[in-house]
Design a protein around this motif. Sequence first.
Motif, PDB file in Angstrom:
ATOM      1  N   THR A  13      -5.358  -0.511  -6.460  1.00 59.76           N
ATOM      2  CA  THR A  13      -6.638  -0.719  -5.582  1.00 59.76           C
ATOM      3  C   THR A  13      -5.940  -0.203  -4.180  1.00 59.76           C
ATOM      4  O   THR A  13      -4.779   0.087  -3.953  1.00 59.76           O
ATOM      5  CB  THR A  13      -6.746  -2.243  -5.652  1.00 59.76           C
ATOM      6  OG1 THR A  13      -5.638  -2.858  -4.802  1.00 59.76           O
ATOM      7  CG2 THR A  13      -7.101  -2.877  -6.761  1.00 59.76           C
ATOM      8  N   GLY A  52      -1.822  -5.684  -0.938  1.00 61.14           N
ATOM      9  CA  GLY A  52      -1.365  -7.110  -1.488  1.00 61.14           C
ATOM     10  C   GLY A  52      -1.861  -7.258  -2.939  1.00 61.14           C
ATOM     11  O   GLY A  52      -1.864  -8.392  -3.485  1.00 61.14           O
ATOM     12  N   THR A  53      -2.379  -6.343  -3.423  1.00 58.08           N
ATOM     13  CA  THR A  53      -2.923  -6.320  -4.967  1.00 58.08           C
ATOM     14  C   THR A  53      -1.803  -6.873  -5.791  1.00 58.08           C
ATOM     15  O   THR A  53      -2.034  -7.626  -6.610  1.00 58.08           O
ATOM     16  CB  THR A  53      -3.250  -5.038  -5.392  1.00 58.08           C
ATOM     17  OG1 THR A  53      -4.136  -4.477  -4.307  1.00 58.08           O
ATOM     18  CG2 THR A  53      -4.197  -5.289  -6.694  1.00 58.08           C
ATOM     19  N   THR A  54      -0.719  -6.494  -5.761  1.00 58.79           N
ATOM     20  CA  THR A  54       0.475  -6.715  -6.812  1.00 58.79           C
ATOM     21  C   THR A  54       1.067  -7.909  -6.197  1.00 58.79           C
ATOM     22  O   THR A  54       2.034  -8.520  -7.026  1.00 58.79           O
ATOM     23  CB  THR A  54       1.570  -5.692  -6.803  1.00 58.79           C
ATOM     24  OG1 THR A  54       1.700  -5.132  -5.658  1.00 58.79           O
ATOM     25  CG2 THR A  54       1.156  -4.573  -7.912  1.00 58.79           C
ATOM     26  N   ASP A  70       1.589  14.736  -0.989  1.00 57.47           N
ATOM     27  CA  ASP A  70       0.598  15.380  -0.927  1.00 57.47           C
ATOM     28  C   ASP A  70      -0.171  15.210   0.422  1.00 57.47           C
ATOM     29  O   ASP A  70      -0.902  16.188   0.953  1.00 57.47           O
ATOM     30  CB  ASP A  70      -0.282  15.149  -1.961  1.00 57.47           C
ATOM     31  CG  ASP A  70      -0.686  13.372  -2.085  1.00 57.47           C
ATOM     32  OD1 ASP A  70      -1.930  13.305  -1.777  1.00 57.47           O
ATOM     33  OD2 ASP A  70       0.033  12.756  -2.256  1.00 57.47           O
ATOM     34  N   LYS A 106       3.462   9.840  -1.418  1.00 57.21           N
ATOM     35  CA  LYS A 106       2.166  10.456  -0.853  1.00 57.21           C
ATOM     36  C   LYS A 106       2.445  11.785  -0.329  1.00 57.21           C
ATOM     37  O   LYS A 106       2.173  11.949   0.904  1.00 57.21           O
ATOM     38  CB  LYS A 106       1.428   9.382  -0.087  1.00 57.21           C
ATOM     39  CG  LYS A 106       1.354   7.878  -0.615  1.00 57.21           C
ATOM     40  CD  LYS A 106       0.288   7.542   0.256  1.00 57.21           C
ATOM     41  CE  LYS A 106       0.140   5.889  -0.239  1.00 57.21           C
ATOM     42  NZ  LYS A 106      -0.799   4.934   0.442  1.00 57.21           N
ATOM     43  N   ASN A 152       0.744  -1.266  -0.109  1.00 63.09           N
ATOM     44  CA  ASN A 152       0.145  -0.119  -0.001  1.00 63.09           C
ATOM     45  C   ASN A 152       0.918   1.359   0.030  1.00 63.09           C
ATOM     46  O   ASN A 152       0.242   2.391   0.064  1.00 63.09           O
ATOM     47  CB  ASN A 152      -0.915   0.037   1.205  1.00 63.09           C
ATOM     48  CG  ASN A 152      -2.437   0.083   0.537  1.00 63.09           C
ATOM     49  OD1 ASN A 152      -2.578  -0.137  -0.414  1.00 63.09           O
ATOM     50  ND2 ASN A 152      -3.403   0.207   1.628  1.00 63.09           N
ATOM     51  N   GLY A 212       2.131   2.371  -2.569  1.00 63.84           N
ATOM     52  CA  GLY A 212       1.824   3.162  -3.877  1.00 63.84           C
ATOM     53  C   GLY A 212       2.617   2.721  -5.067  1.00 63.84           C
ATOM     54  O   GLY A 212       3.037   3.514  -6.075  1.00 63.84           O
ATOM     55  N   LYS A 213       3.163   1.453  -5.077  1.00 66.72           N
ATOM     56  CA  LYS A 213       4.019   0.870  -5.898  1.00 66.72           C
ATOM     57  C   LYS A 213       3.294   0.991  -7.357  1.00 66.72           C
ATOM     58  O   LYS A 213       3.757   1.395  -8.367  1.00 66.72           O
ATOM     59  CB  LYS A 213       4.502  -0.613  -5.545  1.00 66.72           C
ATOM     60  CG  LYS A 213       5.455  -0.694  -4.558  1.00 66.72           C
ATOM     61  CD  LYS A 213       5.934  -2.094  -4.254  1.00 66.72           C
ATOM     62  CE  LYS A 213       4.926  -3.159  -3.644  1.00 66.72           C
ATOM     63  NZ  LYS A 213       4.704  -2.701  -2.366  1.00 66.72           N
ATOM     64  N   SER A 214       2.155   0.173  -7.262  1.00 67.12           N
ATOM     65  CA  SER A 214       1.307   0.402  -8.720  1.00 67.12           C
ATOM     66  C   SER A 214       1.374   1.740  -9.249  1.00 67.12           C
ATOM     67  O   SER A 214       1.406   2.190 -10.426  1.00 67.12           O
ATOM     68  CB  SER A 214       0.005  -0.555  -8.562  1.00 67.12           C
ATOM     69  OG  SER A 214       0.253  -1.568  -7.860  1.00 67.12           O
ATOM     70  N   SER A 215       0.920   2.598  -8.241  1.00 69.27           N
ATOM     71  CA  SER A 215       0.532   4.148  -8.754  1.00 69.27           C
ATOM     72  C   SER A 215       1.765   4.679  -9.171  1.00 69.27           C
ATOM     73  O   SER A 215       1.813   5.382 -10.282  1.00 69.27           O
ATOM     74  CB  SER A 215       0.041   4.755  -7.636  1.00 69.27           C
ATOM     75  OG  SER A 215      -0.937   4.254  -6.847  1.00 69.27           O
ATOM     76  N   ALA A 272       2.812   9.926  -6.220  1.00 65.05           N
ATOM     77  CA  ALA A 272       2.320   9.553  -7.447  1.00 65.05           C
ATOM     78  C   ALA A 272       0.988   9.996  -7.991  1.00 65.05           C
ATOM     79  O   ALA A 272       0.723   9.838  -9.156  1.00 65.05           O
ATOM     80  CB  ALA A 272       2.309   7.968  -7.116  1.00 65.05           C
ATOM     81  N   LYS A 273       0.268  10.617  -6.935  1.00 64.71           N
ATOM     82  CA  LYS A 273      -1.038  10.969  -7.179  1.00 64.71           C
ATOM     83  C   LYS A 273      -1.086  12.381  -8.073  1.00 64.71           C
ATOM     84  O   LYS A 273      -1.867  12.298  -8.968  1.00 64.71           O
ATOM     85  CB  LYS A 273      -1.803  10.982  -6.022  1.00 64.71           C
ATOM     86  CG  LYS A 273      -3.331  11.241  -5.950  1.00 64.71           C
ATOM     87  CD  LYS A 273      -3.790  11.139  -4.608  1.00 64.71           C
ATOM     88  CE  LYS A 273      -5.570  11.160  -4.523  1.00 64.71           C
ATOM     89  NZ  LYS A 273      -6.048  11.036  -3.192  1.00 64.71           N
TER      90      LYS A 273
HETATM   91  N1  LIG Z   1      -2.628  10.548  -1.080  1.00 64.67           N
HETATM   92  C1  LIG Z   1      -1.959   9.700  -1.886  1.00 64.67           C
HETATM   93  N2  LIG Z   1      -2.432   8.507  -2.067  1.00 64.67           N
HETATM   94  C2  LIG Z   1      -1.815   7.602  -3.115  1.00 64.67           C
HETATM   95  C3  LIG Z   1      -0.386   8.060  -3.520  1.00 64.67           C
HETATM   96  N3  LIG Z   1       0.032   6.874  -4.295  1.00 64.67           N
HETATM   97  C4  LIG Z   1      -0.883   5.898  -3.989  1.00 64.67           C
HETATM   98  N4  LIG Z   1      -1.748   6.392  -3.336  1.00 64.67           N
HETATM   99  C5  LIG Z   1      -2.914   5.523  -2.572  1.00 64.67           C
HETATM  100  O1  LIG Z   1      -2.356   4.379  -1.968  1.00 64.67           O
HETATM  101  C6  LIG Z   1      -3.514   3.260  -2.296  1.00 64.67           C
HETATM  102  C7  LIG Z   1      -2.405   2.162  -2.530  1.00 64.67           C
HETATM  103  O2  LIG Z   1      -1.637   2.393  -3.919  1.00 64.67           O
HETATM  104  P1  LIG Z   1      -1.133   1.253  -4.666  1.00 64.67           P
HETATM  105  O3  LIG Z   1      -0.378   1.727  -5.884  1.00 64.67           O
HETATM  106  O4  LIG Z   1      -2.216   0.160  -4.905  1.00 64.67           O
HETATM  107  O5  LIG Z   1      -0.113   0.480  -3.869  1.00 64.67           O
HETATM  108  P2  LIG Z   1       0.812  -0.740  -3.782  1.00 64.67           P
HETATM  109  O6  LIG Z   1       1.935  -0.314  -3.058  1.00 64.67           O
HETATM  110  O7  LIG Z   1       0.878  -0.945  -5.244  1.00 64.67           O
HETATM  111  O8  LIG Z   1      -0.049  -1.764  -3.167  1.00 64.67           O
HETATM  112  P3  LIG Z   1       0.312  -3.230  -2.953  1.00 64.67           P
HETATM  113  O9  LIG Z   1       0.688  -3.672  -4.315  1.00 64.67           O
HETATM  114  O10 LIG Z   1      -1.183  -3.686  -2.929  1.00 64.67           O
HETATM  115  O11 LIG Z   1       1.048  -3.450  -1.768  1.00 64.67           O
HETATM  116  C8  LIG Z   1      -4.251   3.551  -3.090  1.00 64.67           C
HETATM  117  O12 LIG Z   1      -5.430   3.975  -2.477  1.00 64.67           O
HETATM  118  C9  LIG Z   1      -3.582   4.809  -3.894  1.00 64.67           C
HETATM  119  O13 LIG Z   1      -4.765   5.546  -4.321  1.00 64.67           O
HETATM  120  C10 LIG Z   1       0.035   9.377  -3.447  1.00 64.67           C
HETATM  121  O14 LIG Z   1       0.958   9.725  -4.083  1.00 64.67           O
HETATM  122  N5  LIG Z   1      -0.889  10.203  -2.568  1.00 64.67           N
END
Ligand SMILES: Nc1nc2c(ncn2[C@@H]2O[C@H](COP(=O)(O)OP(=O)(O)OP(=O)(O)O)[C@@H](O)[C@H]2O)c(=O)[nH]1
Length: 455
Positions: A252, A256-258, A342, A340, A233, A235-238, A359-360
């Motif tokens: 999502t 653990g999505t990825t 922001d 994040k 969580n 934000g790797k995918s983002s 990433a957002k």
């Molecule tokens: N405010 C904010 N939220 C973010 C940012 N980047 C990602 N998120 C949020 O963080 C949550 C997880 O983002 P993912 O990109 O799915 O994270 P991940 O690390 O790939 O997650 P897993 O693979 O599931 O471990 C989502 O709700 C995103 O919208 C950011 O820069 N700012």
Amino acid sequence: MSSQEEGIIAVSTAVGRSGIGIVRLSGSEKLARFMLERMTDIRNPSPRYAHFSAIRDQAGEVIDRGVVIWFKAPHSYTGEDVVEFQTHGNPVIQNLLIRSALLIGAEAGLRLAEPGEFTRRAFENGRIDLAQAESVMDLINASSESAVRAAEKSLVGEFSEKCRDIEGKLIDLRTHVEAILDFPEEDIDFIKEGRIRERVDDLNQRVGTLLEQASQGNMLREGVVIALVGSPNVGKSSLLNSLSEREVAIVTDIPGTTRDIVENTIIINGLQVNLVDTAGLRETADVIEQAGIRKAMGELSRADLILHLEAPETLDSQAELDKIKHHVQPGTKVITVTNKIDLLRDVPGNTDSHVYISAKTGEGIEKLKTMIFDAVGFRNSVQGVFIARRRHIESLQKTKESLEKVREYLSQDQFFLDMVAEELRLAGVSMGQILGEFTSDQLLGKIFSTFCIGK
Ligand SMILES: Nc1nc2c(ncn2[C@@H]2O[C@H](COP(=O)(O)OP(=O)(O)OP(=O)(O)O)[C@@H](O)[C@H]2O)c(=O)[nH]1
Ligand SMILES: Nc1nc2c(c(=O)[nH]1)N(C=O)[C@@H](CNc1ccc(C(=O)N[C@@H](CCC(=O)O)C(=O)O)cc1)CN2
């Protein structure tokens, strides 16, 4: 032009259904004319003319109607006579066509082509040199616009031309040095006044520039491997999506999505980046997951860079980072990325190895790209990048080493000109290897065997 006894035939387009599919054959003029006569209704074939004709099997039955082109030697891809049958793109049609062609032509020496054999013939007939032949495959495999442009440049011979120019200059210089060896009194000034030194320096610089362009080209060809480390969580995918030129990962908010996506390829400003997501590396009893993990571990060991991703709420991934470091080459660079921002009121300043992003909102992403490019040594601003392979880089490095040796000899009070000459000869041989001038059949076999059939 050495026309080979045997003719070859293969499907040259992707196997599958498509608008048009091309079967082509290459061989002697006799074979080409014979096949045209037996398989088509064309009675007076004109070279390079798009004849529309029925294409018939050994019994005279129509297989398909299509465009047939005869390229008369030497004006063809291979330099031999080439016939193209452009049919409707259906593998059944193409198989029928090839089977009939072999039945009709086998006695006249027609057989199926091996991988890369059309291009190998183009090389053997002097249509293209080895670096150009390799770039054909690199063009087909190129995965970004920059890679396509770089491969196209190599294919038209821009890279080869630079290599040939350097090789020629090396030969000139060696000839000059050997002349002095034979007639020492002739041109002693050449050595005394340092003009030889000037020319060696000039060559060394040219080789250096080419080496830089080729290294960039090789990076375009192979891409780089980046390991992504971070807690669920963060934000790797983002991040992947905002770095990438297209949407690749699913975002999502369920941790653990990825989990089972361990590898992702994205293009960042023309550079292919293979991201190994180490979230998949968690310990698990699941056999399938374990297999995925082993694969990821293999990729990891080749990582050029580690991206260590954190978010304000999860600044606890140090242990995970330490674990990953065990699996990569010692000394692999690490960039820590805090995502994040922001959500933060105060954002600390970036350092050489720590960057703050969102990433957002996209904040800091450009900075991160620059840091990634710096870390892996990619400069997308380098002009005149040619697609190139490790093989070429090694040859350029050898040439450079020889030139450095020559410089060293020349900087001594006393040196042996014959040693200078010999080193210049070696430098020339290395350059010639890029162009395939002294390449063994074994190496050629190895290079062309990685091509696709019909190329
Ligand atoms: N405010 C904010 N939220 C973010 C940012 N980047 C990602 N998120 C949020 O963080 C949550 C997880 O983002 P993912 O990109 O799915 O994270 P991940 O690390 O790939 O997650 P897993 O693979 O599931 O471990 C989502 O709700 C995103 O919208 C950011 O820069 N700012
Ligand atoms: N239909 C078709 N398309 C193709 C190919 C092909 O073989 N057939 N190619 C295969 O890879 C590539 C193009 N390569 C080619 C290279 C040289 C010649 C050729 O005929 N050269 C002659 C004439 C040049 C001219 O007219 O200026 C020559 O060089 O003498 C044709 C295709 C991509 N597209």
